[in-house]
Scaffold this motif. Structure first.
Motif, PDB file in Angstrom:
ATOM      1  N   ALA A  80     -15.988  25.838  -3.314  1.00 31.33           N
ATOM      2  CA  ALA A  80     -15.646  25.358  -2.140  1.00 31.33           C
ATOM      3  C   ALA A  80     -15.820  25.975  -1.075  1.00 31.33           C
ATOM      4  CB  ALA A  80     -13.897  25.201  -2.687  1.00 31.33           C
ATOM      5  N   LEU A  81     -15.723  27.198  -1.093  1.00 30.42           N
ATOM      6  CA  LEU A  81     -16.116  28.085  -0.188  1.00 30.42           C
ATOM      7  C   LEU A  81     -17.688  28.000   0.470  1.00 30.42           C
ATOM      8  CD1 LEU A  81     -14.383  30.415   1.410  1.00 30.42           C
ATOM      9  CD2 LEU A  81     -15.323  31.928   0.053  1.00 30.42           C
ATOM     10  N   GLY A  82     -18.391  27.192  -0.219  1.00 28.60           N
ATOM     11  CA  GLY A  82     -19.804  26.873   0.462  1.00 28.60           C
ATOM     12  C   GLY A  82     -20.932  27.456  -0.135  1.00 28.60           C
ATOM     13  N   VAL A  83     -20.844  28.240  -1.297  1.00 28.74           N
ATOM     14  CA  VAL A  83     -21.964  28.888  -1.729  1.00 28.74           C
ATOM     15  C   VAL A  83     -23.023  28.062  -2.213  1.00 28.74           C
ATOM     16  CG1 VAL A  83     -20.633  30.985  -2.591  1.00 28.74           C
ATOM     17  CG2 VAL A  83     -21.338  29.277  -4.064  1.00 28.74           C
ATOM     18  N   SER A  84     -24.197  28.160  -2.318  1.00 28.70           N
ATOM     19  CA  SER A  84     -25.097  27.237  -2.783  1.00 28.70           C
ATOM     20  C   SER A  84     -25.569  27.241  -4.209  1.00 28.70           C
ATOM     21  CB  SER A  84     -26.543  27.533  -2.068  1.00 28.70           C
ATOM     22  OG  SER A  84     -26.479  27.371  -0.705  1.00 28.70           O
ATOM     23  N   ALA A  85     -25.429  28.105  -4.812  1.00 30.76           N
ATOM     24  CA  ALA A  85     -25.363  28.332  -6.317  1.00 30.76           C
ATOM     25  C   ALA A  85     -24.397  29.557  -6.974  1.00 30.76           C
ATOM     26  CB  ALA A  85     -26.871  28.612  -6.540  1.00 30.76           C
ATOM     27  N   PHE A  86     -24.106  29.092  -8.151  1.00 31.68           N
ATOM     28  CA  PHE A  86     -23.069  30.143  -8.817  1.00 31.68           C
ATOM     29  C   PHE A  86     -23.416  30.448 -10.011  1.00 31.68           C
ATOM     30  CE2 PHE A  86     -19.334  31.226 -11.242  1.00 31.68           C
ATOM     31  CZ  PHE A  86     -19.109  32.243 -10.526  1.00 31.68           C
ATOM     32  N   GLY A  87     -23.308  31.492 -10.884  1.00 33.03           N
ATOM     33  CA  GLY A  87     -23.733  31.797 -12.210  1.00 33.03           C
ATOM     34  C   GLY A  87     -23.198  33.481 -12.254  1.00 33.03           C
ATOM     35  N   CYS A  88     -23.953  34.152 -13.414  1.00 32.21           N
ATOM     36  CA  CYS A  88     -23.539  35.153 -13.817  1.00 32.21           C
ATOM     37  C   CYS A  88     -24.855  35.865 -13.797  1.00 32.21           C
ATOM     38  CB  CYS A  88     -22.978  35.007 -15.150  1.00 32.21           C
ATOM     39  SG  CYS A  88     -22.942  33.742 -16.210  1.00 32.21           S
ATOM     40  N   ASN A  89     -24.895  37.265 -13.921  1.00 32.37           N
ATOM     41  CA  ASN A  89     -25.927  38.265 -13.967  1.00 32.37           C
ATOM     42  C   ASN A  89     -25.190  39.455 -14.999  1.00 32.37           C
ATOM     43  OD1 ASN A  89     -24.679  39.267 -11.407  1.00 32.37           O
ATOM     44  ND2 ASN A  89     -26.287  40.588 -11.852  1.00 32.37           N
ATOM     45  N   CYS A  90     -26.187  40.169 -15.705  1.00 30.90           N
ATOM     46  CA  CYS A  90     -26.042  41.471 -16.202  1.00 30.90           C
ATOM     47  C   CYS A  90     -24.822  41.283 -17.262  1.00 30.90           C
ATOM     48  CB  CYS A  90     -25.762  42.587 -14.948  1.00 30.90           C
ATOM     49  SG  CYS A  90     -26.051  44.171 -15.626  1.00 30.90           S
ATOM     50  N   SER A  91     -24.499  42.325 -17.740  1.00 33.56           N
ATOM     51  CA  SER A  91     -23.257  42.620 -18.986  1.00 33.56           C
ATOM     52  C   SER A  91     -23.792  41.932 -20.285  1.00 33.56           C
ATOM     53  CB  SER A  91     -22.176  42.009 -18.234  1.00 33.56           C
ATOM     54  OG  SER A  91     -21.122  42.385 -19.063  1.00 33.56           O
ATOM     55  N   MET A  92     -24.337  40.809 -20.217  1.00 37.23           N
ATOM     56  CA  MET A  92     -24.738  40.256 -21.875  1.00 37.23           C
ATOM     57  C   MET A  92     -25.877  39.803 -21.591  1.00 37.23           C
ATOM     58  SD  MET A  92     -22.026  36.988 -21.165  1.00 37.23           S
ATOM     59  CE  MET A  92     -20.452  37.808 -21.012  1.00 37.23           C
ATOM     60  N   GLY A  93     -26.333  39.511 -22.942  1.00 34.32           N
ATOM     61  CA  GLY A  93     -27.627  38.994 -23.024  1.00 34.32           C
ATOM     62  C   GLY A  93     -27.568  37.421 -22.894  1.00 34.32           C
ATOM     63  N   PRO A  94     -28.973  36.870 -23.170  1.00 34.89           N
ATOM     64  CA  PRO A  94     -28.977  35.224 -22.832  1.00 34.89           C
ATOM     65  C   PRO A  94     -27.830  34.573 -23.826  1.00 34.89           C
ATOM     66  CG  PRO A  94     -31.178  36.311 -23.224  1.00 34.89           C
ATOM     67  CD  PRO A  94     -29.893  37.220 -23.353  1.00 34.89           C
ATOM     68  N   GLU A  95     -27.465  34.881 -25.127  1.00 38.71           N
ATOM     69  CA  GLU A  95     -26.825  34.532 -25.812  1.00 38.71           C
ATOM     70  C   GLU A  95     -25.289  34.242 -25.338  1.00 38.71           C
ATOM     71  OE1 GLU A  95     -27.669  33.430 -30.444  1.00 38.71           O
ATOM     72  OE2 GLU A  95     -28.390  35.139 -29.436  1.00 38.71           O
ATOM     73  N   GLY A  96     -24.807  35.296 -24.886  1.00 37.30           N
ATOM     74  CA  GLY A  96     -23.588  35.310 -24.489  1.00 37.30           C
ATOM     75  C   GLY A  96     -23.390  34.553 -23.032  1.00 37.30           C
ATOM     76  N   MET A  97     -24.488  34.595 -22.371  1.00 31.55           N
ATOM     77  CA  MET A  97     -24.533  33.992 -20.994  1.00 31.55           C
ATOM     78  C   MET A  97     -24.619  32.351 -21.095  1.00 31.55           C
ATOM     79  SD  MET A  97     -26.448  35.166 -17.650  1.00 31.55           S
ATOM     80  CE  MET A  97     -25.591  36.881 -17.693  1.00 31.55           C
ATOM     81  N   LEU A  98     -25.344  31.808 -22.091  1.00 28.79           N
ATOM     82  CA  LEU A  98     -25.087  30.586 -22.560  1.00 28.79           C
ATOM     83  C   LEU A  98     -23.758  29.820 -22.648  1.00 28.79           C
ATOM     84  CD1 LEU A  98     -28.122  30.092 -25.213  1.00 28.79           C
ATOM     85  CD2 LEU A  98     -27.788  28.852 -22.951  1.00 28.79           C
ATOM     86  N   ASP A  99     -22.888  30.661 -23.542  1.00 27.39           N
ATOM     87  CA  ASP A  99     -21.774  30.285 -23.356  1.00 27.39           C
ATOM     88  C   ASP A  99     -20.959  30.025 -22.116  1.00 27.39           C
ATOM     89  OD1 ASP A  99     -21.728  30.199 -26.337  1.00 27.39           O
ATOM     90  OD2 ASP A  99     -21.100  32.304 -26.424  1.00 27.39           O
ATOM     91  N   ILE A 100     -20.890  30.817 -21.138  1.00 24.30           N
ATOM     92  CA  ILE A 100     -20.537  30.866 -19.788  1.00 24.30           C
ATOM     93  C   ILE A 100     -21.218  29.806 -19.005  1.00 24.30           C
ATOM     94  CG2 ILE A 100     -20.184  32.053 -17.584  1.00 24.30           C
ATOM     95  CD1 ILE A 100     -19.111  34.164 -19.261  1.00 24.30           C
ATOM     96  N   ILE A 101     -22.431  29.458 -19.001  1.00 20.47           N
ATOM     97  CA  ILE A 101     -23.032  28.153 -18.390  1.00 20.47           C
ATOM     98  C   ILE A 101     -22.656  26.998 -18.960  1.00 20.47           C
ATOM     99  CG2 ILE A 101     -25.220  27.169 -18.064  1.00 20.47           C
ATOM    100  CD1 ILE A 101     -24.972  29.780 -16.429  1.00 20.47           C
ATOM    101  N   ARG A 102     -22.444  27.123 -20.272  1.00 28.30           N
ATOM    102  CA  ARG A 102     -21.637  25.875 -20.838  1.00 28.30           C
ATOM    103  C   ARG A 102     -20.193  25.426 -20.461  1.00 28.30           C
ATOM    104  NH1 ARG A 102     -24.175  27.695 -26.027  1.00 28.30           N
ATOM    105  NH2 ARG A 102     -26.217  26.537 -26.135  1.00 28.30           N
TER     106      ARG A 102
END
Ligand SMILES: [Zn+2]
Ligand SMILES: [Zn+2]
Ligand SMILES: [Zn+2]
Lengths: 602, 602
Positions: free
Chosen positions: B197-219
């Motif tokens: 809403a504030l106007g960022v062009s993309a959003f997501g996550c980095n660091c802290s977890m490996g691909p597996e855990g991050m897949l859950d967040i993306i879902r």
């Protein structure tokens, strides 16, 4: 003459009836105390004189001199065996006397009181009038004038007697006393509603009052009339003079009222006691060139009982049909009905009317009881003791007939589906008595799944009803409420049908509320919210339990919000003494922990 | 690069970012403990090696080595005066190192906690990021990567700092711990809602977890995403080996996750700790030929606070906006606010949330108090202490800015009318912070009389809002409830607008309820029935007092009836322990004299 031909005639001209017959016969020598019917048969030249004078004065329709030609009256002169022949011959005399006029067979009170006011059984009254009507038909009358009636049930008996014999037009005039009620308490508007639904061709009043008082009645009837209105007043108010009653309004004064009656809404005019061919001539002269008033009720369709009526339309206040006189699921009521007792039925009627029900649904469908007998007895009791129109609720044609035949008003009938049996057997019965219809979108295959299919079924049922003369005003569609716990779109499906009725098709829509919440906790909340939503979509009737306060509250508020509660008199009458504090009460009652400060209470 | 160009790019290809920079620099000789930014400036060949390797491996966008390039971090090395120059020069080094790549300026946590979690003032944080962003802009970056963020307010400060300088695209990635919250308790979906809403062009996550855990967040994010999602995971989970943390997932295993991320909804992929050019090459190979996922939120628009969110759409449950934090007509609250106390505000927040309010309206418009200061303080307090999104309610642009700037989520803003001042001054402020809007059909000339005029005004307001990027999802129309006692068609006028919103235009519609019943007794009945009717016509939000039990009951039942209460979990959760007896309670409470027998209770 067919009903349609009569309709066309009165649409085109103000129909002028005759004036008094009895006093004119006296002038021609009929002594006091004789049986007028018999005296006329013996003095045909007298009636020929009277009626040819009326025809010459402008009468387009004269009544055969058969006012007292029913079995009860003729029995006073020992001639009860000759009803058919006497009426036949008198009708023929009129035909010969006024060859250019319509000859209507005159039928009038039997002089006995019908149940529940008196002892005469309704079917006996029908038989009495049937016999007279047979004679009049044999004499070749063009139609029937049922006049000077003082009781709605006797009137209904006479109308049904004619209807069961022929399709000739029927004019009915009743006699209202001061206070605008008949001797047995029937009011003009309710009688009009009942009788026009039963198929009379014209309705109005005769005798008892002069033109002035009768104008008031015509004005009262006009907004409800779907048939031409009749005024056949006396020549002013009766006065006692020299040992006899005289009517002193002269012909000229009498004639002045003609245009006033037309302006007030009457399209069929004549005279009663004290009027003469001169009065009729004066009336006819005054009416020359005037078009009959437009027929077309300002109000929507109504249901009625013997002493009152209720508009059932989308303009009128929301109508709650009290659902409690129905043994389904009610053990105590079942037990009573099995014993043939009506104590609980009475109590439910009392309570529901007090709670604001506009109509009472009456259903006696219960295995192990004689539904037909119970319905006949129950409807008679409710019609006698309670001032509310009934909604006759049965699936059986014979039960429907038993109920509607004895009911002294226009009932709502619940319901006509597209099932074969309902269309072929039940619909003709409901139509015969002119009941308003609940149309139920169900077929022999069951409940249609989609809104479009339900609409198609409703249109199919209505097409059948139309063949019996039903208009959209005379029906309400059952919104067919289904259980939301079984299907999340159940409510929207019903609301879609409600809206279609209200907006697209322009008909009344009724819902039974409680199905929607089946299987859920706090069904009251679901029912109440559903009612609000449905009112928002156009619902104007519900079959519900008026003892549930929040249902009636929602109805009252809904009428305010829909602009149906004129100047909010209904709502203010009901709740005008309460104030914002009611909110706190509600909240507290429902278990809120919050102590609302006064300024927050709304 | 403009935001639109970035949008076009990521719509066309899965954008491949770089991998870890720090560990790659270590391999090229960077000692532990130094300031990486300063070391890189002294060893440009090292970053040239790292980034040209990433470019060769397939990165299309590399981050300038400015992760710690903010004043707070550089102060640890005595270089807080050189922020602009350091960032400018580092950006230029990246540009030279990877000439074919997009160069995004890297901004990361300051290492300090912002109010209310810590002491750093929000505006100070904005200033810190502004300074760094100025340097990066001077260095010619194509956009900004705000990464490894752990607090929504610090993230908002960084985003606002960039937004107030330029229109370059902003990618934001936050770091979620186990339990899918950031260190300060922000959840991914709420952060996504707030930041997009504030106007960022993309959003997501980095660091802290490996691909597996991050897949859950993306879902988790996917159904709410209106911008591309970013996944920049570590090379598996960290392991402690030989005295140091290592990430042991090999390049091949890492690359396998690429298509899984795309399937889950991420369109921008890279690596964080432990990833190398080999990992990126493996990722790029795995992604060859894959189209980026479609953006397009399955859910409707949402509002958010720091630790949660609420969908506000016609599919979501009905949203009651608690109206009580508003001094109008509340003497006790007025007195408290004049003393600068918030005890009653807190109590109203508590009570309304407990009663089921989805949002809290916050209005401090009262003569004699400093609305701006009160709003800033009140919003900060409510955002800190209460888990409910706020509806900022003011007519002043400066008050709106004060509230929306400090609010750590996406607020609803009440309201934008067609009045000149609102369109020219207030709308730009609300739009800057991406607040959802209440559109109010009022002009400088007053309230339009007809439905058609009101619709025209709404369309005019929306046309203005659209210029700021608003879609229909992002607004709700105020149904403009008028007083039925003043005009019998007042309710229908509002209901017509409600229906137009729901059916014709497809937007949210909100009503303030209580106006409708002004001047009448039992306003609760009118308000409740009106709510039911409006729900039936499509209303999905109301500004109301959630302490009024029958309002919340009607809302709960309405959701069941509209099919918005999935498997009726809301209703059953609320009322599942009650039964039909509730009906009797209601009836008895409201003063019914009837003793309902159990079988009649529903
Ligand atoms: Zn008379
Ligand atoms: Zn509608
Ligand atoms: Zn990392």
């Amino acid at each position: 003459m067919t009903g349609d031909a009569f309709k066309a005639l009165v649409a085109e001209q103000v129909l002028i009836l005759d004036g008094a017959t009895g006093t004119e016969l006296s002038k021609r020598g009929m002594p006091a105390g004789v049986c007028p019917e018999l005296w006329v048969l013996e003095h045909p030249e007298a009636i020929r004189g009277v009626q040819s004078d009326y025809a010459a004065a402008g009468s387009r329709c004269v009544y055969a001199p058969t006012f007292g030609g029913n079995r009860c009256k003729l029995a006073e002169f020992g001639r009860e065996k000759d009803v058919v022949a006497i009426n036949r011959d008198l009708a023929r005399l009129s035909r010969a006397a006024a060859p250019g006029c319509l000859i209507f067979g005159d039928m009038a009170p039997t002089g006995q009181f019908i149940e529940p006011v008196g002892d005469l059984a309704f079917e006996d009254a029908v038989a009495i009038y049937r016999e007279q009507a047979e004679g009049l038909l044999a004499g070749g009358v063009d139609g029937f004038a049922i006049e000077t009636m003082m009781d709605i049930q006797e009137t209904r008996a006479a109308v049904l007697a004619v209807r069961e014999l022929c399709d000739l037009p029927i004019m009915v005039t009743m006699t209202f006393e001061k206070g605008q009620r008949t001797l047995t308490g029937n009011d003009p508007v309710s009688a009009l509603i009942t009788l026009q639904a039963l198929g009379v061709s014209a309705f109005g009043c005769n005798c008892s009052m002069g033109p002035e008082g009768m104008l008031d009645i015509i004005r009262l009837l006009k907004p409800y009339a779907r048939v031409p209105l009749i005024a056949k007043p006396n020549a002013g108010l009766p006065q006692w003079q020299d040992g006899r009653t005289v009517f002193s309004m002269g012909a000229a004064a009498f004639g002045v009222f003609g245009p006033e009656f037309v302006a007030a809404g009457a399209g069929i005019l004549g005279g009663c006691c004290g009027t003469t061919p001169e009065h009729i001539r004066s009336l006819a002269n005054g009416l020359a060139g005037l078009r009959p008033p437009q027929i077309g009720a300002a109000h929507g369709a109504c249901v009625s009982h013997a002493r009152g009526y209720r508009e059932v339309s989308r303009q009128a206040p929301f109508a709650v049909i009290g659902e409690r006189i129905n043994p389904t699921g009610k053990k105590a009521l079942q037990a009573e009905l099995r014993e043939g007792k009506f104590d609980l039925v009475s109590r439910y009627a009392d309570e529901q009317i007090a709670a604001g029900a506009a109509l009472l649904d009456v259903n006696f469908g219960l295995s192990g009881i004689d539904e037909l007998a119970m319905m006949r007895e129950g409807v008679a009791m409710l019609a006698r003791d309670y001032a509310a129109p009934l909604c006759v609720d049965t699936t059986r044609a014979d039960v429907a007939e038993a109920a509607l035949r004895c009911y002294p008003g226009r009932a709502l009938f619940n319901s006509i589906s597209a099932e074969k049996d309902r269309l072929e057997k039940v619909l003709p019965v409901a139509a015969k008595y002119g009941a308003m219809l609940v149309l139920l979108p169900i077929t022999d295959e069951g409940i249609p799944a989609t809104l479009a299919e339900r609409i198609a079924v409703i249109k199919r049922i209505f097409a059948e009803a139309k063949k019996y003369g039903y208009s959209k005003d005379d029906v309400c569609v059952d919104g067919l409420v289904m259980t939301v716990s079984a299907s999340p779109d159940a409510a929207e499906l019903t609301l879609g049908l409600v809206e279609w009725c209200a907006r697209e098709w322009g008909v009344n829509c009724v819902c039974g509320l409680s199905n929607v919440s089946f299987g859920l906790p706090r069904r009251d909340l679901i029912n109440r919210a559903f009612l609000g939503m449905a009112i928002g979509r156009g619902l104007n009737m519900a079959i519900a339990n008026p003892m549930l306060v929040d249902i009636m509250e929602t109805v009252a508020a809904g009428d305010v919000l829909c602009g149906r509660d004129v100047r909010m008199q209904g709502f203010l009458g009901r709740y005008g003494n309460s104030d914002g504090g009611g909110v706190a009460t509600s909240a507290a009652a429902a278990g809120s922990a919050a102590a609302l400060t006064p300024e927050d209470a709304v």
